[in-house]
Write a protein that holds these residues in place. Structure first.
Motif, PDB file in Angstrom:
ATOM      1  N   SER A 100      -5.241  -8.499  -5.281  1.00 60.13           N
ATOM      2  CA  SER A 100      -4.577  -7.345  -4.675  1.00 60.13           C
ATOM      3  C   SER A 100      -4.335  -6.247  -5.710  1.00 60.13           C
ATOM      4  CB  SER A 100      -3.271  -7.774  -4.013  1.00 60.13           C
ATOM      5  OG  SER A 100      -2.445  -8.395  -4.970  1.00 60.13           O
TER       6      SER A 100
ATOM      7  N   LYS B 159     -12.658  -8.119   6.490  1.00 57.21           N
ATOM      8  CA  LYS B 159     -11.669  -8.239   5.425  1.00 57.21           C
ATOM      9  C   LYS B 159     -10.507  -7.271   5.541  1.00 57.21           C
ATOM     10  CE  LYS B 159     -13.093 -11.132   2.352  1.00 57.21           C
ATOM     11  NZ  LYS B 159     -12.517 -12.471   2.311  1.00 57.21           N
ATOM     12  N   TYR B 160     -10.798  -6.058   5.996  1.00 61.20           N
ATOM     13  CA  TYR B 160      -9.834  -4.991   5.799  1.00 61.20           C
ATOM     14  C   TYR B 160     -10.112  -3.878   6.792  1.00 61.20           C
ATOM     15  CZ  TYR B 160      -7.081  -1.642   3.104  1.00 61.20           C
ATOM     16  OH  TYR B 160      -6.153  -0.734   2.722  1.00 61.20           O
TER      17      TYR B 160
ATOM     18  N   SER C   3     -13.105   5.608   4.364  1.00 55.52           N
ATOM     19  CA  SER C   3     -11.791   4.997   4.498  1.00 55.52           C
ATOM     20  C   SER C   3     -10.695   6.068   4.498  1.00 55.52           C
ATOM     21  CB  SER C   3     -11.600   4.026   3.325  1.00 55.52           C
ATOM     22  OG  SER C   3     -10.304   3.559   3.276  1.00 55.52           O
TER      23      SER C   3
ATOM     24  N   VAL D 180      -7.266  -3.988  -5.546  1.00 55.26           N
ATOM     25  CA  VAL D 180      -7.276  -3.183  -4.320  1.00 55.26           C
ATOM     26  C   VAL D 180      -6.249  -2.054  -4.431  1.00 55.26           C
ATOM     27  CG1 VAL D 180      -6.877  -3.227  -1.822  1.00 55.26           C
ATOM     28  CG2 VAL D 180      -8.116  -5.103  -2.922  1.00 55.26           C
TER      29      VAL D 180
ATOM     30  N   PHE E 191      -8.577 -10.066  11.483  1.00 58.96           N
ATOM     31  CA  PHE E 191      -9.055 -10.269  10.106  1.00 58.96           C
ATOM     32  C   PHE E 191      -9.430 -11.724   9.884  1.00 58.96           C
ATOM     33  CE2 PHE E 191      -6.076  -6.684   9.589  1.00 58.96           C
ATOM     34  CZ  PHE E 191      -7.023  -5.750   9.250  1.00 58.96           C
TER      35      PHE E 191
ATOM     36  N   GLU F  35       0.813  -1.220   0.000  1.00 58.12           N
ATOM     37  CA  GLU F  35       0.000   0.000   0.000  1.00 58.12           C
ATOM     38  C   GLU F  35       0.843   1.265   0.000  1.00 58.12           C
ATOM     39  OE1 GLU F  35      -3.509  -1.628   2.809  1.00 58.12           O
ATOM     40  OE2 GLU F  35      -3.130   0.523   2.872  1.00 58.12           O
TER      41      GLU F  35
END
Ligand SMILES: [Zn+2]
Length: 289
Positions: free
Chosen positions: A102, A172-173, A151, A105, A189, A3
């Motif tokens: 991913s 999940k997150y 978020s 995401v 998680f 990230e």
């Protein structure tokens, strides 16, 4: 790639661009990579694609989707291009959130950085307390969705808060604010939604709605003090079985502790105590029920 890499690449993409009108016009982003947007009558739930056609980048968006959704798609597709990540849209329908890989995401994170530029968002969110009204105000200002905005709010907040994403009843997150991360807060998680949470109650009702309330802090936070309560603002989408929660402390209920990267307490409100391996908690205890 993680990230942080995505955020760094987004910041370098934004560097030097005039962002003053970006909430209305994504032109500067498209111009930077000589991309153009084509609006087409795509199938329902098909949001868009990016392709190189005769040396030009062409982003196709679904003209039947909202303006807000199209803006998100454009920035997500720019993410595929800038980050050099192949798109798996052909294979994974957008509604199959649980199966999103991913790369997808990462492109969502990239899109959030473009739609809600860091400095502008910090400025707009400054002095706003977490609440549904705050998130809606920011959604209107940046033309972004509830999950993207909440978020972003959690991540950039100066107060302890966290935004949790749940799918099909599973956690999940989570996006933590820096102050809450500094307190060593953790959320489990790949586990079912805690049954005592507002999220679980709302999901059990089966309605696509918002619900707000208080829950004990240890319902959500791992190895956390019980007795005090967290605010929880939850939203559920029954059709996709996605549940979202923004969690935050009232200022007087936030423990004043800080841990280092090994999880050791380095500061708390009564001065530094001898390190015992136990987290020291403020003595006061009150409930709001
Ligand atoms: Zn994608």
């Amino acid at each position: 790639m993680d990230e942080q890499d995505v955020v760094r690449q987004a910041h370098s993409f934004l560097n030097g661009l005039d962002l003053s009108n970006i909430r209305d016009d994504l032109g500067p982003y498209l111009a930077k990579v000589a991309a153009r947007v084509r609006k087409e009558n795509l199938l329902p739930r098909e949001s868009g694609t990016v392709a190189e056609i005769k040396g030009k980048t062409v982003i196709t968006v679904n003209e039947n989707e909202s303006d807000e959704r199209q803006r998100f798609t454009i920035c997500h597709e720019l993410g595929h291009k800038i980050l050099g990540l192949p798109s798996s849209h052909q294979h994974v329908p957008q509604w199959g959130y649980a199966k999103r890989d991913s790369n997808e995401v990462f492109c969502d994170i990239f899109a959030a950085e473009l739609l809600m530029p860091h400095e502008q968002f910090k400025q707009a969110a400054r002095h706003l307390e977490p609440s549904l009204r705050t998130i809606e105000t920011l959604m209107d200002a940046f033309k972004t969705s509830f999950p993207a905005t909440a978020s972003r709010f959690a991540r950039l907040a100066d107060s302890p808060c966290v935004f949790v994403t749940m799918e099909s009843g599973w956690v999940k997150y989570a996006a933590f604010s820096t102050p809450l991360r500094a307190m060593g807060a953790k959320i489990t998680f790949k586990s079912p939604i805690p049954t005592e949470s507002i999220a679980a109650q709302l999901r059990a009702s089966g309605s696509s709605d918002y619900r707000e309330g208080y829950v004990a802090q240890d319902v959500w936070l791992e190895n956390w003090q019980s007795g005090l309560e967290l605010n929880e603002l939850s939203r559920h989408h029954a059709s996709s079985d996605i549940t979202l929660s923004l969690l935050w402390f009232d200022p007087e209920d936030a423990p004043k502790i800080e841990v280092d990267r090994y999880g050791r307490v380095v500061a708390e409100d009564d001065g530094l105590q001898e390190l015992t391996g136990e987290l020291p908690w403020p003595g006061s205890s009150k409930r709001k029920r």
